[in-house]
Design an enzyme around this catalytic site. Sequence first.
Site, PDB file in Angstrom:
ATOM      1  N   ARG A  80       0.858  -1.133  -0.056  1.00 45.53           N
ATOM      2  CA  ARG A  80       0.116  -0.056  -0.005  1.00 45.53           C
ATOM      3  C   ARG A  80       0.768   1.108   0.025  1.00 45.53           C
ATOM      4  NH1 ARG A  80      -3.258  -2.763  -1.651  1.00 45.53           N
ATOM      5  NH2 ARG A  80      -5.295  -3.322  -0.669  1.00 45.53           N
ATOM      6  N   HIS A 136      -0.615   0.957 -10.308  1.00 45.40           N
ATOM      7  CA  HIS A 136      -1.471   0.003  -9.494  1.00 45.40           C
ATOM      8  C   HIS A 136      -1.988  -0.958 -10.173  1.00 45.40           C
ATOM      9  CE1 HIS A 136      -3.707  -0.320  -5.305  1.00 45.40           C
ATOM     10  NE2 HIS A 136      -3.453  -1.643  -5.927  1.00 45.40           N
TER      11      HIS A 136
END
Length: 312
Positions: A232, A280
């Site tokens: 993350r 991502h």
Amino acid sequence: MKILLPDTMPLDPTLPEGWEAVVVDARAEIPAAHHDAAALVVWGSSRRHLASAADLPQLLLVQSLAAGVEGILAAGFSDDVVVATGAGLHSRTVGEHALALLLALVRRLPEAREAQERHVWSDELGGLQPLHPEGRLTTLLGARVLVWGFGSIGQTLAPMLQGLGAEVRGAARSAGTRAGVEVIAEADVAAALPDTDVLVNILPATERTAGIVGREVLAALPDHAILVNVGRGATVDQVALREALEAGTLGAAGLDVTESEPLPEGDPLWDAPHLLITPHGAGGRPVGADERIAANLRALVEGGEVLHPAAR
């Protein structure tokens, strides 16, 4: 009994007898006709969609296809509703992407691409090369890799790295051996960093991990070390990372996640040297979603144990 499936990917789970599946718009509120649903699958769902789902009176199970369920938990589902994560559904694809980022940086592919665009055959990038040059990591043979956050993804990635000659250790809350790999406790990470060539970050975003890969961690790594983050974005101090890359106290970094997504166009992180950013894209394609949905529906019907329930 009814299960609501998102329209964001094709799904066809095997359902228990008496169940029906209905595909709904994952970006819109759930229609009144389907407020009798007992289960909901979440993938790319909007806050609006989740907020409407939290009010479903007969809901028993929310099955996420993502490993992280922060947004689902924030929607306010009753404690009587089991929220199951998609842990493990992205292990192979995220592991593959982490390896791709690392190999691209080790083998200097971004620089090779730049040379290609300039039509330059670079003697620096090719020709006779030492295997282990001073101050730069150019091969995974003998590379000391520490995977911080040694869950399913880390355990999938480890044998890939070992197959290329790397020495792999994991780091988790408690020490031990997992999937045949030595795992050190997080309390011992600081002591391990000076002997780490590659730090792979697969940590989740929690209050505890916010900015945990910061100045102290980056300074403890050797100057030639490479950081890869497929966990993350919030776990990395991006200012400290940029400064380390600019100062040459970190060899390179590969990020698939950033603190803000999309990364703002004007963010100076874009221009940091020896940095490879992907948007991502490591996951985004759950593997085994139908099987996971079917297994957890069976557990719900038969009173069994739901796989990967989220901590509430």
